[in-house]
Design an enzyme around this catalytic site. Sequence first.
Site, PDB file in Angstrom:
ATOM      1  N   SER A 162       0.534   4.464   2.213  1.00 54.16           N
ATOM      2  CA  SER A 162       1.497   3.574   1.564  1.00 54.16           C
ATOM      3  C   SER A 162       0.745   2.690   0.576  1.00 54.16           C
ATOM      4  CB  SER A 162       2.216   2.702   2.602  1.00 54.16           C
ATOM      5  OG  SER A 162       1.304   1.793   3.200  1.00 54.16           O
ATOM      6  N   LYS A 163       1.486   1.806  -0.078  1.00 52.29           N
ATOM      7  CA  LYS A 163       0.884   0.954  -1.110  1.00 52.29           C
ATOM      8  C   LYS A 163      -0.202   0.038  -0.560  1.00 52.29           C
ATOM      9  CE  LYS A 163       4.738   0.939  -4.382  1.00 52.29           C
ATOM     10  NZ  LYS A 163       5.734   0.128  -5.108  1.00 52.29           N
ATOM     11  N   ARG A 164      -0.163  -0.226   0.744  1.00 55.04           N
ATOM     12  CA  ARG A 164      -1.198  -1.107   1.295  1.00 55.04           C
ATOM     13  C   ARG A 164      -2.583  -0.445   1.225  1.00 55.04           C
ATOM     14  NH1 ARG A 164       1.416   0.841   5.798  1.00 55.04           N
ATOM     15  NH2 ARG A 164       0.141   2.019   7.296  1.00 55.04           N
ATOM     16  N   HIS A 165      -2.603   0.876   1.031  1.00 55.33           N
ATOM     17  CA  HIS A 165      -3.875   1.587   0.920  1.00 55.33           C
ATOM     18  C   HIS A 165      -4.353   1.658  -0.527  1.00 55.33           C
ATOM     19  CE1 HIS A 165      -2.165   3.370   4.728  1.00 55.33           C
ATOM     20  NE2 HIS A 165      -3.352   2.964   5.122  1.00 55.33           N
ATOM     21  N   GLY A 166      -3.606   1.085  -1.449  1.00 57.56           N
ATOM     22  CA  GLY A 166      -3.977   1.147  -2.863  1.00 57.56           C
ATOM     23  C   GLY A 166      -2.959   1.938  -3.658  1.00 57.56           C
TER      24      GLY A 166
END
Length: 496
Positions: free
Chosen positions: A252-256
């Site tokens: 997800s976006k939390r991983h970049g």
Amino acid sequence: MKIPRVRFAPSPTGYLHVGGARTALFNWLFARRHGGVFILRIEDTDVERSSAEMVDGILDGMRWLGLTWDEGPLIGGPHAPYFQSERNDRYTAMANRLVAQEHAYYCYCSPADLKTRREAAEAAGGAFTYDRTCTKLTPSEIAERESRKEPRAIRFLVPAGAIRFNDLVHGPIEFDAANIEDFVILRSDGQPTYHLSVVSDDVEMGMTHVVRGDDHISNTPKQVLLYQAVGAPVPDFAHVPLILGPDKKRLSKRHGATSVMEYARLGVLPEAMVNFLALLGWSPGSGDRELFSQQELAEAFDLSGISGGNAVFNPDKLEWFNQQHLMRLAPEELITRLQPLLEEAGLWSSTLTTERRAWFFTVLELLKPRAKRLSDFVTLGRFLFDDALEFDEAAVDKHLRTGDAAQHLAALDAQLQTVDTFDPASLEVVLRAVAESRGVKAGTLIHAVRVAVTGKAVSPGIFEVLSLLGRTRARARIIHAISLATDAHGGQTTGR
């Protein structure tokens, strides 16, 4: 094997993300491997969340990756339109046909009533399953409700028994129909549910294989029932593993960055992204080999090589792939890719492809081993294109404003005026001779020169850098650095 017809069917509620791109790639590779047809279909029935901008973003991502489609938006095909928002009449017709054949029925239960019954079931500690209330309506009661135009959905009548299909990745899978409630296929507002629209389109477009993510496995039994109810062949299913972040949670976006076009803007090559994505959950069975062109991947791809386990997205591995593919680019192709970035940075000149062409090629070869992304050529090589240096103050303090750095640089500059050939080998001889004559280590002088001519403590080989700068530019920078090495009072700055 029958000639495959496969599809990638994204919803334009976001840009093309990494997971969707890999699904598209697997479908594309499968079609190309077997001489099949790859269809792009836009599932935009969620009108509120879909947008033309997102459609454009998906198409841009597909084109960037080189995943050309044989039927779909912009090029059409025998089963147009390829936007679900333009195919609603087909979904309504299929739903009505299922009702007429008694595979489905009208459901007049209101959303509010269903919500009340669901909450009551949950409060009692159970799970709510629709109890088929509306199957008890007589034909006359249905006719009366229809005459009053009462809002109603259409539900599929789930038959008893087991639902089986052979997954090309996971093997035989079986569901008990007793655990599947009669599901809605057409909502009371006339909009189709996912199950109805996807099966309707797949039947009309002649899909032979459905290659999609593992998260769709729970949808498959309902869709198998719909294929069977309309008398259509059930396609072969292949559910591919999900992509996880380094923390083993769903990417997800939390991983970049998750949008493929974000990676394009970050300087990742499409060849590298395709190579990287292909090996996320698939093995070509070629031993330790990892580097493949897109054509080589298409020639080797087989669904049997897909692993049943989830794949981990490793950004460092993507950078490695990118660096390897950068090294493979021919100089002319590398220049084509770099020109827009250099133009944006204000570093481009037409002379780079004319009178300074040989110099430019040499610069690129020097930077290649250090560049992990296209953008690195700009950041790492800026000092070669632009004489307005940005100095790293920590590097200046450590290597220029210390000891006799200014005097050492002045001695070197005197020798650079007279050196016959301004090439790396000659420059190394001169610098080492100056260092020896002044009683300092060559490394000390090399560090000072590096900061003087690049502004940074780290750079490609300093003798190659000096040669590429040329005598005039190199000396001008060294003379400027001498002024940085002295304090405002004209004295020598000691280490601080």
